[in-house]
Design a protein around this motif. Structure first.
Motif, PDB file in Angstrom:
ATOM      1  N   GLN A   1       0.689  -1.156  -0.041  1.00  0.00           N
ATOM      2  CA  GLN A   1       0.148  -0.032  -0.013  1.00  0.00           C
ATOM      3  C   GLN A   1       0.901   1.204   0.055  1.00  0.00           C
ATOM      4  N   VAL A   2       0.780   2.047  -1.113  1.00  0.00           N
ATOM      5  CA  VAL A   2       1.379   3.377  -1.356  1.00  0.00           C
ATOM      6  C   VAL A   2       0.905   4.292  -0.310  1.00  0.00           C
ATOM      7  N   GLN A   3       1.772   5.365   0.409  1.00  0.00           N
ATOM      8  CA  GLN A   3       1.170   6.271   1.201  1.00  0.00           C
ATOM      9  C   GLN A   3       2.144   7.469   0.679  1.00  0.00           C
ATOM     10  N   LEU A   4       1.332   8.197   0.514  1.00  0.00           N
ATOM     11  CA  LEU A   4       2.146   9.826  -0.120  1.00  0.00           C
ATOM     12  C   LEU A   4       1.474  10.919   1.089  1.00  0.00           C
ATOM     13  N   LEU A   5       2.602  11.728   1.374  1.00  0.00           N
ATOM     14  CA  LEU A   5       2.523  12.657   2.343  1.00  0.00           C
ATOM     15  C   LEU A   5       3.198  13.913   1.899  1.00  0.00           C
ATOM     16  N   GLU A   6       2.055  15.119   1.682  1.00  0.00           N
ATOM     17  CA  GLU A   6       2.522  16.548   1.167  1.00  0.00           C
ATOM     18  C   GLU A   6       2.816  17.417   2.489  1.00  0.00           C
ATOM     19  N   SER A   7       3.680  18.261   2.154  1.00  0.00           N
ATOM     20  CA  SER A   7       4.086  19.061   3.227  1.00  0.00           C
ATOM     21  C   SER A   7       4.528  20.423   2.497  1.00  0.00           C
ATOM     22  N   GLY A   8       4.604  21.472   3.149  1.00  0.00           N
ATOM     23  CA  GLY A   8       5.179  22.772   2.964  1.00  0.00           C
ATOM     24  C   GLY A   8       4.306  23.967   2.295  1.00  0.00           C
ATOM     25  N   GLY A   9       2.846  23.597   2.306  1.00  0.00           N
ATOM     26  CA  GLY A   9       1.903  24.718   2.101  1.00  0.00           C
ATOM     27  C   GLY A   9       1.831  25.473   3.008  1.00  0.00           C
ATOM     28  N   GLU A  10       1.610  26.926   2.778  1.00  0.00           N
ATOM     29  CA  GLU A  10       1.371  27.884   3.772  1.00  0.00           C
ATOM     30  C   GLU A  10       0.857  29.077   3.224  1.00  0.00           C
ATOM     31  N   LEU A  11       0.761  30.223   3.889  1.00  0.00           N
ATOM     32  CA  LEU A  11       0.384  31.397   3.288  1.00  0.00           C
ATOM     33  C   LEU A  11       1.492  32.242   3.009  1.00  0.00           C
ATOM     34  N   VAL A  12       1.549  32.835   1.611  1.00  0.00           N
ATOM     35  CA  VAL A  12       2.505  33.529   1.229  1.00  0.00           C
ATOM     36  C   VAL A  12       1.891  34.645   0.267  1.00  0.00           C
ATOM     37  N   GLN A  13       2.743  35.597   0.293  1.00  0.00           N
ATOM     38  CA  GLN A  13       2.160  36.811  -0.385  1.00  0.00           C
ATOM     39  C   GLN A  13       2.514  36.806  -2.088  1.00  0.00           C
ATOM     40  N   ALA A  14       1.766  37.227  -2.541  1.00  0.00           N
ATOM     41  CA  ALA A  14       1.831  37.298  -4.149  1.00  0.00           C
ATOM     42  C   ALA A  14       3.306  37.682  -4.552  1.00  0.00           C
ATOM     43  N   GLY A  15       3.804  37.106  -5.755  1.00  0.00           N
ATOM     44  CA  GLY A  15       5.294  37.124  -5.966  1.00  0.00           C
ATOM     45  C   GLY A  15       6.232  36.343  -5.167  1.00  0.00           C
ATOM     46  N   GLY A  16       5.957  35.699  -4.209  1.00  0.00           N
ATOM     47  CA  GLY A  16       6.551  34.841  -3.143  1.00  0.00           C
ATOM     48  C   GLY A  16       6.803  33.507  -3.991  1.00  0.00           C
ATOM     49  N   SER A  17       7.542  32.601  -3.126  1.00  0.00           N
ATOM     50  CA  SER A  17       7.928  31.315  -3.497  1.00  0.00           C
ATOM     51  C   SER A  17       7.409  30.308  -2.420  1.00  0.00           C
ATOM     52  N   LEU A  18       7.302  28.904  -2.625  1.00  0.00           N
ATOM     53  CA  LEU A  18       7.181  27.854  -1.861  1.00  0.00           C
ATOM     54  C   LEU A  18       7.996  26.703  -2.517  1.00  0.00           C
ATOM     55  N   ARG A  19       8.218  25.831  -1.533  1.00  0.00           N
ATOM     56  CA  ARG A  19       8.526  24.411  -2.118  1.00  0.00           C
ATOM     57  C   ARG A  19       7.648  23.434  -1.490  1.00  0.00           C
ATOM     58  N   LEU A  20       7.017  22.736  -2.167  1.00  0.00           N
ATOM     59  CA  LEU A  20       6.200  21.319  -1.498  1.00  0.00           C
ATOM     60  C   LEU A  20       6.960  20.128  -1.849  1.00  0.00           C
ATOM     61  N   SER A  21       6.692  19.381  -0.907  1.00  0.00           N
ATOM     62  CA  SER A  21       7.407  18.179  -0.642  1.00  0.00           C
ATOM     63  C   SER A  21       6.400  16.960  -0.530  1.00  0.00           C
ATOM     64  N   CYS A  22       6.525  15.778  -1.205  1.00  0.00           N
ATOM     65  CA  CYS A  22       5.724  14.639  -1.127  1.00  0.00           C
ATOM     66  C   CYS A  22       6.588  13.548  -0.809  1.00  0.00           C
ATOM     67  N   ALA A  23       6.545  12.832   0.240  1.00  0.00           N
ATOM     68  CA  ALA A  23       7.162  11.684   0.798  1.00  0.00           C
ATOM     69  C   ALA A  23       6.422  10.550   0.546  1.00  0.00           C
ATOM     70  N   ALA A  24       7.090   9.587  -0.043  1.00  0.00           N
ATOM     71  CA  ALA A  24       6.421   8.311  -0.525  1.00  0.00           C
ATOM     72  C   ALA A  24       6.880   7.145   0.360  1.00  0.00           C
TER      73      ALA A  24
END
Length: 127
Positions: A1-24
């Protein structure tokens, strides 16, 4: 059974950057094409980006080309989504997905959704 877990989402201002991760876990990650999808309130889930199992091919939705980059580290069983120049319309829950050797990255870009999904991570971009 594969499990996927995302992280890294948050509130950011327009023009900003984020990096999301997904661990399997629970599967042979290196055999999986992986995709990122998103769903905004009141809208259907849509394709964002996908990467082939060895990372040699990537695919992007037109609305993120030049701003988002999908990468993977098979040694860490993790796929990433680097998001730059964020816009308020990028606000959504972002999901990673894959299903082994069943759905390729190209198929995900064509609208075929894979079988395993994470729980999602919220990205909110303020104007």
């Amino acid at each position: 059974q594969v499990q996927l877990l995302e992280s890294g989402g948050e509130l950011v201002q327009a023009g900003g950057s984020l990096r999301l991760s997904c661990a399997a876990s629970g599967g042979t990650f290196g055999f999986y094409a992986m995709g990122w999808f998103r769903q905004a309130p009141g809208k259907d889930r849509e394709f964002v980006a996908a990467i082939s199992r060895l990372g040699l091919r990537t695919y992007y939705a037109d609305f993120v080309k030049g701003r988002f980059t999908v990468t993977r580290d098979n040694a860490k069983n993790t796929v990433y989504l680097q998001m730059n120049s964020l816009k308020p319309e990028d606000t959504a829950v972002y999901y990673c997905a894959g299903d082994g050797e069943i759905t390729t990255a190209q198929q995900m870009a064509a609208g075929i959704y894979p079988g395993y999904w994470g729980q999602g991570t919220q990205v909110t971009v303020s104007s």
